[in-house]
Design an enzyme around this catalytic site. Structure first.
Site, short mmCIF file in Angstrom:
data_model
loop_
_atom_site.label_atom_id
_atom_site.label_comp_id
_atom_site.label_asym_id
_atom_site.label_seq_id
_atom_site.Cartn_x
_atom_site.Cartn_y
_atom_site.Cartn_z
N ASP A 95 47.03 24.76 38.62
CA ASP A 95 46.73 25.55 37.41
C ASP A 95 45.23 25.72 37.20
OD1 ASP A 95 49.55 25.54 36.73
OD2 ASP A 95 49.25 23.46 36.09
N LYS A 153 43.69 29.73 40.50
CA LYS A 153 43.62 30.21 41.89
C LYS A 153 43.98 31.68 42.00
CE LYS A 153 46.41 27.02 43.49
NZ LYS A 153 46.51 26.18 42.28
N GLY A 177 52.90 29.28 39.85
CA GLY A 177 52.65 30.57 39.22
C GLY A 177 51.19 30.98 39.30
N HIS A 178 50.97 32.25 39.53
CA HIS A 178 49.62 32.82 39.50
C HIS A 178 49.64 34.00 38.53
CE1 HIS A 178 48.54 30.29 42.76
NE2 HIS A 178 49.11 31.00 43.72
N GLN A 227 49.86 24.88 43.85
CA GLN A 227 49.63 23.60 43.19
C GLN A 227 48.18 23.11 43.44
OE1 GLN A 227 52.75 23.50 45.31
NE2 GLN A 227 53.88 24.27 43.58
#
Length: 432
Positions: free
Chosen positions: A13, A16, A40-41, A226
């Site tokens: 988080d 990235k 998630g991005h 991650q």
């Protein structure tokens, strides 16, 4: 010209998605090399928000090739759904723009269900890991247990029944032990055959595609999911993900040799967050933590879970720099610290009365470490949207320089908002 690996240097988080998207404009190929759709991005491009879980961040960039490598565990239903969502936003992704490694292991319904069964059992009195219940861990277990069904198996329907039987011999035994009904052979067969036509056009020999791209001199960007502290070997075990998240996995998870990697960029948040259970030495379960969470909008892209927040932990990031071979960091969310009177940085730990400069591997010792803080003066000016060092308050610059000194790595990029152009470039990783 260097091929670049992007890794998270904390618990994930770190932002990235934005950095990978920013770098992808300079890259020709973007490769996702581990994890699953639990990562998630969030990308903000020209004011439009894209939320990605499984697809590489480069898919929103026209003219780029995106790759899902063999180190990923691949949920075909999540893939089909995510393609649909991205297409609704005006991005059409065909097989010429996206490749999936033929030897990538699949996540199936039995994996998702087992993940949930275990978390429920742990909540009732075991060690709760805090997974996203998306089947990531069980799918990796089947991979190393040599019973996984892979993308290439979808092209050979005649071979599937025996492989499904082998898979269910294992899973139905576990389900009986956990007090749940068995899964019928026909259920899994239907699940697999229903997705084959949608997935197979994207299947390719990714190792060969990447080798050809490398030999042609194209720039390759490797994207991890991650963060280092969730690595199954180097993280806060057992409160980790089920794959290797460190830079070395870029080679194993894509089929390219380590000599093909020229630069490792560690994405690093200007404070610290983590989701789920496990140790967090610099956590601030108080008004500071609430401030960071509110200002930083610290909720998971995939799960919506509120993230735990705390001060920047230089011990952890320094360890990540060593484990990954990080050449430089991209420091994100500096603007979240705007307005604080003082800012603390964890510079070391105290364990049973002894000062140490590393995170112990032992779970028991991790739970006992106490942070040692250095207090710095905050700043009243704003860093939000800054695009040059001259735009930053003097104390903000001092904070960044202090972090560089503590972690033993330079700041290559500085992100000052979710917008991709609000970025200060110090060193171009592709030109290092």
């Amino acid at each position: 010209m260097a091929n670049v690996v992007v890794v998270g240097s904390q618990w994930g988080d770190e932002g990235k998605g934005k950095i990978v998207d920013w770098l992808s404009e300079r890259a020709d190929v973007i490769v996702r090399f581990q994890g699953g759709h639990n990562a998630g991005h969030t990308l903000v491009v020209d004011g439009k928000v894209y939320k990605l879980s499984l697809l590489p961040s480069g898919v929103v960039r026209p003219g780029k090739l995106s790759v899902i490598g063999n180190g990923v565990v691949f949920d075909p239903h999540a893939f089909i759904a995510e393609l649909g969502r991205i297409r609704e936003l005006g991005v059409d992704i065909g097989p010429e723009r996206l490749k999936i490694a033929e030897n990538t292991s699949l996540i199936l319904s039995v994996h998702r269900e087992l993940d949930g069964f275990r978390e429920d059992a742990a909540s009732a009195g075991g060690t709760k890991i805090g997974t996203t219940r998306r089947g990531i861990g069980p799918a990796y277990e089947d991979k190393v247990g040599r019973r996984a069904i892979k993308v290439m198996d979808l092209a050979d329907i005649d071979s599937l029944p025996a492989k499904v039987d082998r898979l269910l011999t294992h899973h139905n035994g576990l389900r009986r032990g956990l007090g749940h009904a068995e899964v019928a052979h026909e259920t899994i067969m239907e699940e697999l055959t229903s997705v084959a036509d949608a997935v197979l056009p994207y299947m390719d020999r990714v190792w060969k595609v990447l080798d050809e791209k490398r030999r042609a001199g194209e720039r390759i960007l490797f994207e991890g999911a991650q963060g280092t502290l969730l690595d199954v070997d180097h993280g806060t075990y057992p409160f980790v993900t089920s794959s290797n998240t460190v830079a070395g996995q870029a080679s194993a998870g894509s089929g390219m040799g380590p000599g093909s990697i020229g630069y490792v960029l560690g994405i690093t948040k200007a404070y610290t967050t983590r989701v789920g259970e496990g140790p967090f030495p610099s956590e601030q379960d108080n008004e500071i933590g609430e401030f960071l969470g509110t200002q930083g909008r610290e909720f998971g892209t995939v799960t919506g879970r509120k993230r735990r927040c705390g001060w920047f932990d230089a011990v952890l990031v320094r360890q990540s720099v060593a484990v990954n071979g990080i050449d430089g960091i991209a420091l994100t969310k500096l603007d979240v610290l705007d307005g604080l009177d003082e800012i603390k940085v964890c510079t070391g730990y105290r364990l049973d009365g002894e000062v140490i400069d590393y995170l112990p591997a032992s779970q028991a010792a991790q739970a006992r470490v106490e942070p040692i803080y250095e207090t710095l003066e905050g700043w009243k000016g704003t860093t939000a949207g800054a695009r040059s060092w001259n735009d930053l308050p003097a104390q903000a610059v001092k904070y960044v320089r202090y972090i560089e000194e503590l972690i033993g790595a330079p700041v290559s990029m500085l992100s000052t908002s979710p917008e991709r152009d609000d970025t200060i470039l110090v060193t171009d990783p592709f030109q290092d």
